[in-house]
Write an enzyme that holds these catalytic residues in place. Structure first.
Site, PDB file in Angstrom:
ATOM      1  N   ARG A 174     -16.153  22.690  59.006  1.00 38.35           N
ATOM      2  CA  ARG A 174     -16.560  21.485  59.753  1.00 38.35           C
ATOM      3  C   ARG A 174     -17.887  20.930  59.237  1.00 38.35           C
ATOM      4  O   ARG A 174     -18.719  20.444  60.007  1.00 38.35           O
ATOM      5  CB  ARG A 174     -16.628  21.777  61.261  1.00 38.35           C
ATOM      6  CG  ARG A 174     -15.312  22.258  61.849  1.00 38.35           C
ATOM      7  CD  ARG A 174     -14.203  21.213  61.718  1.00 38.35           C
ATOM      8  NE  ARG A 174     -12.936  21.716  62.193  1.00 38.35           N
ATOM      9  CZ  ARG A 174     -11.961  22.198  61.411  1.00 38.35           C
ATOM     10  NH1 ARG A 174     -12.124  22.211  60.091  1.00 38.35           N
ATOM     11  NH2 ARG A 174     -10.837  22.636  61.923  1.00 38.35           N
ATOM     12  N   SER A 224     -10.809  18.782  69.773  1.00 35.83           N
ATOM     13  CA  SER A 224     -11.297  20.150  69.910  1.00 35.83           C
ATOM     14  C   SER A 224     -12.805  20.135  70.117  1.00 35.83           C
ATOM     15  O   SER A 224     -13.549  19.615  69.287  1.00 35.83           O
ATOM     16  CB  SER A 224     -10.928  20.949  68.655  1.00 35.83           C
ATOM     17  OG  SER A 224     -11.321  22.292  68.781  1.00 35.83           O
ATOM     18  N   GLU A 294     -18.000  21.517  68.078  1.00 31.28           N
ATOM     19  CA  GLU A 294     -17.411  20.874  66.906  1.00 31.28           C
ATOM     20  C   GLU A 294     -17.542  19.363  67.041  1.00 31.28           C
ATOM     21  O   GLU A 294     -17.767  18.651  66.073  1.00 31.28           O
ATOM     22  CB  GLU A 294     -15.938  21.260  66.786  1.00 31.28           C
ATOM     23  CG  GLU A 294     -15.188  20.551  65.682  1.00 31.28           C
ATOM     24  CD  GLU A 294     -13.753  21.061  65.544  1.00 31.28           C
ATOM     25  OE1 GLU A 294     -12.848  20.220  65.438  1.00 31.28           O
ATOM     26  OE2 GLU A 294     -13.554  22.280  65.548  1.00 31.28           O
TER      27      GLU A 294
END
Length: 304
Positions: A174, A224, A294
């Site tokens: 990420r 998410s 995230e």
């Protein structure tokens, strides 16, 4: 130049004043942008950045706003949403697909499939933009953008256009170098493998069916919320802590997938952020696991 001049300096660009970003985020939350611009090409983006630098206006760039929370105080300065920069082209001889930053990642996977090019199937249901996917090395179902992306054209904060190789993008979980240097992604090129269009479509359909079965796609969410902690599954930790279904203002830990927070009743960004903080505290107390977000969180905290 005066800050107030921006709408007259760029008459060809759609620029809105004091526009609520809740109209654009997938959570349906977020305060106003002082100025919200929708450039349609690289030159407009470059010119807007140059103006903002000269006028000492902070600049924030947003893609499809799918994995994003904008605080209720909004964003000062100039916000650029790049979704009007969305051209996608395929090179059948080179087996590549090039997409502008604002192109939907889902649409990009569809163009790849139409040209019988394999390698982006994992992204068939990711709702973000290509620029956002490069920014955070988006991934799903065992695949990541870093596996397909070979280069990205970027605009540096100083206004220089550069092409970064996969190595220079420094992809991680990420993460990409774009985050570190505050570059603006203009486009990306993906190196793919010739395949069978029918088989590619079948795999995309299968992954989308799995996504629909497991994720709360029918409600506003930021996707998410947390990164996957090493050795654990976030959703399982949240379930075992008894937090699934917890309501906080108008936000709720999804009853379908505990790794998602959904907007069930006119939630605010503050509802989201307080619920995220509560989850982090509980999981730390229960499991000594630090949950990192995230989702990208930007903007100003509202004044009391």
């Amino acid at each position: 130049m005066l800050m107030e001049d921006i709408t007259t300096v760029f008459p060809a660009v759609e620029i809105l004043r004091h526009e609520p970003l809740a109209h654009y985020t997938h959570t349906k939350t977020g305060g106003p942008a002082d100025y919200l611009a929708f450039p349609t090409n690289v030159q407009e983006t470059k010119s807007l950045l140059a103006y903002a630098n000269q006028a000492d206006l902070p600049v924030t760039v947003v893609g499809n706003a799918s994995n994003l929370i904008v605080r209720d105080g909004g964003i000062r300065g100039l916000v650029m949403i790049l979704t009007k920069m969305n051209t996608i082209t395929a090179d059948d001889q080179a087996h590549t697909v090039t997409a502008e930053s604002g192109a939907a990642l889902i649409k990009t996977t569809q163009v790849a499939q139409a040209h019988a090019l394999s390698g982006l199937e994992f992204a068939a249901g990711i709702p973000g933009s290509v620029g956002g996917a490069i920014f955070m090395n988006a991934g799903a179902y065992g695949g990541e953008i870093s596996e397909a992306a070979i280069s990205a054209e970027i605009l540096t904060p100083a206004g220089e256009i550069r092409t970064l190789s996969r190595e220079e993008l420094d992809f991680g979980y990420r993460h990409s170098s774009v985050q570190d240097y505050h570059d603006i992604v203009l486009s990306a090129t993906f190196a793919l493998t010739p395949g069978d269009g029918t088989a590619i479509q079948a795999q995309m359909d299968d992954l989308n069916a799995k996504r629909a079965a497991k994720q709360p796609l029918d409600l506003p969410s930021c996707g998410s919320v947390f990164k996957r902690p090493e050795g654990h599954y976030t959703g399982q930790l949240i379930q075992e802590a008894g937090l699934q279904g917890l309501k906080w203002g108008g936000a709720q830990v999804s009853t379908k997938h505990a790794g998602f927070i959904v907007n069930i009743d006119h939630a605010t960004a503050t509802d989201y952020l307080e619920l995220i903080h509560h989850i982090q505290e509980v999981i730390w107390q229960e499991d000594q696991v630090k949950l990192e977000t995230e989702v990208r969180i930007i903007g100003e905290t509202p004044q009391a």
